[in-house]
Design an enzyme around this catalytic site. Structure first.
Site, mmCIF file in Angstrom:
data_model
loop_
_atom_site.group_PDB
_atom_site.id
_atom_site.type_symbol
_atom_site.label_atom_id
_atom_site.label_comp_id
_atom_site.label_asym_id
_atom_site.label_seq_id
_atom_site.Cartn_x
_atom_site.Cartn_y
_atom_site.Cartn_z
ATOM 1 N N GLU A 90 13.055 -6.082 -16.275
ATOM 2 C CA GLU A 90 13.405 -5.458 -15.075
ATOM 3 C C GLU A 90 12.197 -5.287 -14.152
ATOM 4 O O GLU A 90 11.315 -4.853 -14.505
ATOM 5 C CB GLU A 90 14.200 -4.377 -14.905
ATOM 6 C CG GLU A 90 15.475 -4.162 -15.675
ATOM 7 C CD GLU A 90 16.191 -2.852 -16.143
ATOM 8 O OE1 GLU A 90 15.917 -2.116 -15.078
ATOM 9 O OE2 GLU A 90 16.781 -2.744 -17.022
ATOM 10 N N CYS A 103 7.628 -2.546 -8.689
ATOM 11 C CA CYS A 103 7.701 -1.816 -10.040
ATOM 12 C C CYS A 103 7.802 -2.939 -11.019
ATOM 13 O O CYS A 103 9.085 -3.542 -11.052
ATOM 14 C CB CYS A 103 8.849 -0.706 -10.150
ATOM 15 S SG CYS A 103 8.709 0.096 -11.644
ATOM 16 N N CYS A 110 10.372 -0.833 -25.721
ATOM 17 C CA CYS A 110 9.248 -0.048 -25.732
ATOM 18 C C CYS A 110 9.323 0.872 -27.155
ATOM 19 O O CYS A 110 10.392 1.097 -27.549
ATOM 20 C CB CYS A 110 9.155 1.003 -24.631
ATOM 21 S SG CYS A 110 8.021 2.258 -24.531
ATOM 22 N N CYS A 114 10.441 7.995 -25.986
ATOM 23 C CA CYS A 114 10.604 9.083 -25.170
ATOM 24 C C CYS A 114 12.318 9.384 -24.920
ATOM 25 O O CYS A 114 12.790 8.478 -24.660
ATOM 26 C CB CYS A 114 10.049 9.082 -23.611
ATOM 27 S SG CYS A 114 8.375 8.830 -23.352
ATOM 28 N N CYS A 117 14.247 8.267 -21.746
ATOM 29 C CA CYS A 117 13.882 6.837 -21.326
ATOM 30 C C CYS A 117 14.810 6.095 -21.786
ATOM 31 O O CYS A 117 15.184 5.815 -22.945
ATOM 32 C CB CYS A 117 12.583 6.647 -21.418
ATOM 33 S SG CYS A 117 12.108 5.199 -20.866
ATOM 34 N N GLY A 157 8.308 -0.580 -20.914
ATOM 35 C CA GLY A 157 7.063 -0.635 -21.566
ATOM 36 C C GLY A 157 6.122 0.211 -21.344
ATOM 37 O O GLY A 157 5.915 0.877 -20.300
ATOM 38 N N GLU A 158 4.954 0.365 -22.424
ATOM 39 C CA GLU A 158 3.826 1.365 -22.070
ATOM 40 C C GLU A 158 2.713 0.448 -21.961
ATOM 41 O O GLU A 158 2.156 -0.313 -23.086
ATOM 42 C CB GLU A 158 3.684 1.942 -23.326
ATOM 43 C CG GLU A 158 2.500 2.682 -23.560
ATOM 44 C CD GLU A 158 2.072 3.633 -22.432
ATOM 45 O OE1 GLU A 158 3.015 4.454 -21.786
ATOM 46 O OE2 GLU A 158 0.977 3.606 -22.070
ATOM 47 N N SER A 189 1.026 3.600 -14.898
ATOM 48 C CA SER A 189 1.616 4.899 -15.719
ATOM 49 C C SER A 189 1.624 4.805 -17.351
ATOM 50 O O SER A 189 1.980 3.745 -17.779
ATOM 51 C CB SER A 189 3.006 5.011 -15.356
ATOM 52 O OG SER A 189 3.610 6.247 -15.723
ATOM 53 N N SER A 212 2.550 10.461 -17.550
ATOM 54 C CA SER A 212 3.641 11.171 -17.752
ATOM 55 C C SER A 212 3.451 12.313 -18.744
ATOM 56 O O SER A 212 3.284 12.176 -19.853
ATOM 57 C CB SER A 212 4.546 9.999 -18.711
ATOM 58 O OG SER A 212 4.814 8.889 -17.881
ATOM 59 N N LEU A 213 3.380 13.373 -18.169
ATOM 60 C CA LEU A 213 3.308 14.660 -18.709
ATOM 61 C C LEU A 213 4.463 15.219 -19.188
ATOM 62 O O LEU A 213 4.725 15.598 -20.331
ATOM 63 C CB LEU A 213 2.315 15.686 -17.982
ATOM 64 C CG LEU A 213 1.857 16.913 -18.257
ATOM 65 C CD1 LEU A 213 0.842 16.865 -19.689
ATOM 66 C CD2 LEU A 213 1.084 17.727 -17.201
ATOM 67 N N HIS A 214 5.297 15.667 -18.284
ATOM 68 C CA HIS A 214 6.775 16.038 -18.629
ATOM 69 C C HIS A 214 6.834 17.563 -19.344
ATOM 70 O O HIS A 214 7.980 18.037 -19.366
ATOM 71 C CB HIS A 214 7.549 14.957 -19.281
ATOM 72 C CG HIS A 214 7.766 13.664 -18.739
ATOM 73 N ND1 HIS A 214 7.691 13.445 -17.038
ATOM 74 C CD2 HIS A 214 7.794 12.372 -19.255
ATOM 75 C CE1 HIS A 214 7.756 12.073 -17.104
ATOM 76 N NE2 HIS A 214 7.797 11.691 -18.120
ATOM 77 N N ASN A 288 16.867 10.922 -14.411
ATOM 78 C CA ASN A 288 17.721 10.051 -13.957
ATOM 79 C C ASN A 288 18.496 10.269 -15.585
ATOM 80 O O ASN A 288 18.188 9.729 -16.387
ATOM 81 C CB ASN A 288 17.310 8.659 -13.818
ATOM 82 C CG ASN A 288 16.778 8.368 -12.766
ATOM 83 O OD1 ASN A 288 17.636 8.668 -11.607
ATOM 84 N ND2 ASN A 288 15.472 8.142 -12.474
ATOM 85 N N CYS A 331 14.518 2.375 -14.216
ATOM 86 C CA CYS A 331 14.377 1.221 -15.202
ATOM 87 C C CYS A 331 14.815 1.301 -16.448
ATOM 88 O O CYS A 331 15.252 2.562 -17.036
ATOM 89 C CB CYS A 331 12.915 1.034 -15.403
ATOM 90 S SG CYS A 331 12.060 0.144 -14.100
HETATM 91 N N1 SAH Z 1 5.407 3.972 -20.408
HETATM 92 C C1 SAH Z 1 4.766 4.405 -19.202
HETATM 93 C C2 SAH Z 1 5.601 3.790 -17.986
HETATM 94 C C3 SAH Z 1 7.295 4.123 -18.122
HETATM 95 S S1 SAH Z 1 8.357 4.305 -17.040
HETATM 96 C C4 SAH Z 1 4.989 5.840 -19.167
HETATM 97 O O1 SAH Z 1 5.458 6.683 -20.161
HETATM 98 O O2 SAH Z 1 4.280 6.589 -18.037
HETATM 99 C C5 SAH Z 1 7.557 5.412 -15.673
HETATM 100 C C6 SAH Z 1 8.068 6.775 -15.437
HETATM 101 O O3 SAH Z 1 9.259 7.225 -15.487
HETATM 102 C C7 SAH Z 1 7.453 7.704 -16.720
HETATM 103 O O4 SAH Z 1 6.650 8.906 -16.190
HETATM 104 C C8 SAH Z 1 8.478 7.915 -17.463
HETATM 105 O O5 SAH Z 1 8.438 8.954 -18.265
HETATM 106 C C9 SAH Z 1 9.726 8.199 -16.548
HETATM 107 N N2 SAH Z 1 10.983 8.036 -16.866
HETATM 108 C C10 SAH Z 1 11.422 7.403 -17.936
HETATM 109 N N3 SAH Z 1 12.826 7.724 -17.980
HETATM 110 C C11 SAH Z 1 13.181 8.436 -17.074
HETATM 111 C C12 SAH Z 1 14.394 9.191 -16.830
HETATM 112 N N4 SAH Z 1 15.482 8.696 -17.173
HETATM 113 N N5 SAH Z 1 14.187 9.956 -15.658
HETATM 114 C C13 SAH Z 1 13.098 10.091 -15.040
HETATM 115 N N6 SAH Z 1 12.018 9.676 -15.440
HETATM 116 C C14 SAH Z 1 12.179 8.639 -16.261
#
Ligand code: SAH
Length: 345
Positions: A90, A103, A110, A114, A117, A157-158, A189, A212-214, A288, A331
């Site tokens: 996508e 994007c 992947c 996570c 995701c 993907g990463e 990212s 992506s800290l979270h 999301n 995504c």
């Molecule tokens: N693999 C990379 C790029 C992935 S997607 C990474 O992990 O950074 C880009 C961002 O979207 C990342 O910060 C990821 O953690 C976040 N993401 C993935 N799923 C999500 C969701 N359901 N809601 C919000 N952010 C999400």
């Protein structure tokens, strides 16, 4: 056979010279490739005999648009592209005041796992080649008929798990003979693969690194991001500090706000303490919801409270504006849905 779009400009030159051609042909061919030709016949300023020769020694990759969704709220467009082997990825095109951003994906699936995701649910199928990463820009640009000026590597993907191909892609997309997008207009990212962040740092590309800290504690991060078990928060923050010091580039910390997981004020305070004093910016993303899991976003109030705590601590923070909410623009979800539909039919 070699896909010419996997080659940097220099490699294309070498390839042509090795095959008995003049080096100046590289400029013409490189430009055609990145303008989106789908066959050698479209390269009209190249002799028919050279075109015929190329056909026997190399290929030009194509992406097929399987689905295209257009938002009625904003102009966001989401593409489901099919690669030559039938796999799908996508890409999302977003219209901002400062230009058009795409994007893009760098892998089919992947393996980072996570929990929130959608892209990782079926695991990793394969990584994309540099040309396949590039093709998303080429074919989206061709479809919209306008120049794309910014790239975010935040699709499926990463990127740092497909390191060599991503580095090559960056060099190709940045080349003045082709698409020519400046590194300052590119964000990459990562979920935090520490040794690869270090490797990327050594290239010193002036791109924006998003991390992506979270979660600000290992306790929380371990439950939502398996990568944290390999590279924990202190290792991650330490490499980020090194990165900003070396590249002088501000890091963007992505923080998906998830109701009852990481959305309270204590977490906000802990996050503030963790990143305070760093050359950074915190980007909050209300999570999301994905059909396969139960994560939901916090209330608007709760988000505001979280922002306030960080602002009071002097941290630069924004909440990501959601684009294309009516077309499932976040995504990984379209690919899964379309794959599932086909399995049923
Ligand atoms: N693999 C990379 C790029 C992935 S997607 C990474 O992990 O950074 C880009 C961002 O979207 C990342 O910060 C990821 O953690 C976040 N993401 C993935 N799923 C999500 C969701 N359901 N809601 C919000 N952010 C999400």
């Amino acid at each position: 056979m070699i896909n010419l779009k996997d080659l940097t400009f220099e490699e294309l030159k070498t390839f042509l010279v090795d095959n008995g051609e003049k080096p100046f042909r590289a400029k013409q061919i490189f430009a055609w490739l990145h303008r989106g030709v789908e066959s050698f016949d479209e390269m009209t300023d190249i002799s028919v005999s050279l075109r015929n020769k190329l056909r026997t020694i190399c290929t030009v990759s194509r992406l097929k648009i399987v689905r295209k969704l257009e938002s009625k709220i904003d102009e966001t467009k989401k593409y489901l592209f099919e690669l030559e082997d039938g796999n799908r990825v996508e890409s999302v095109v977003m219209y901002y005041k400062h230009g058009i951003t795409i994007c893009i994906s760098c892998q089919v699936g992947c393996r980072m796992g996570c929990k929130f995701c959608a892209s990782t649910i079926g695991g990793l199928v394969r990584s994309l080649t540099p040309g396949e990463i590039l093709d998303q820009i080429i074919f989206a640009q061709k479809d919209i008929g306008e120049r794309i000026s910014n790239i975010v590597m935040m699709g499926i993907g990463e990127p740092l798990d497909n390191f060599d191909n991503v580095i090559k892609f960056l060099k190709i997309v940045n080349d003045e003979n082709g698409i020519n997008i400046g590194y300052r207009h590119i964000s990459l990212s990562t979920c935090g693969i520490v040794p690869k962040i270090k490797e990327l740092m050594n290239y010193n590309f002036p791109l924006t690194l998003s991390v992506s800290l979270h979660a600000p504690s290992n306790e929380i991060r371990n439950t939502i991001m398996p990568v944290n078990k390999s590279y924990n928060i202190s290792e991650l923050i330490s490499v980020c500090k090194e990165y900003t010091k070396y590249t002088k580039r501000r890091i963007s910390f992505e923080f998906a706000l998830i109701k009852d997981v990481n959305d309270n004020k204590d977490v906000a305070r802990m996050l503030g303490m963790l990143v305070k004093g760093m050359l950074c910016h915190v980007n909050l993303i209300p999570v999301n919801s994905v059909e396969e899991n139960t994560f939901t976003k916090p209330s608007k109030n709760k988000i505001r409270e979280f922002v306030n705590v960080l602002e009071q601590m002097g941290i630069a923070v924004t909440v990501r504006r959601e684009l294309g909410s009516d077309i499932n623009a976040s995504c990984g979800q379209l690919r899964r849905k379309e794959n599932a539909k086909e399995e049923l039919s």
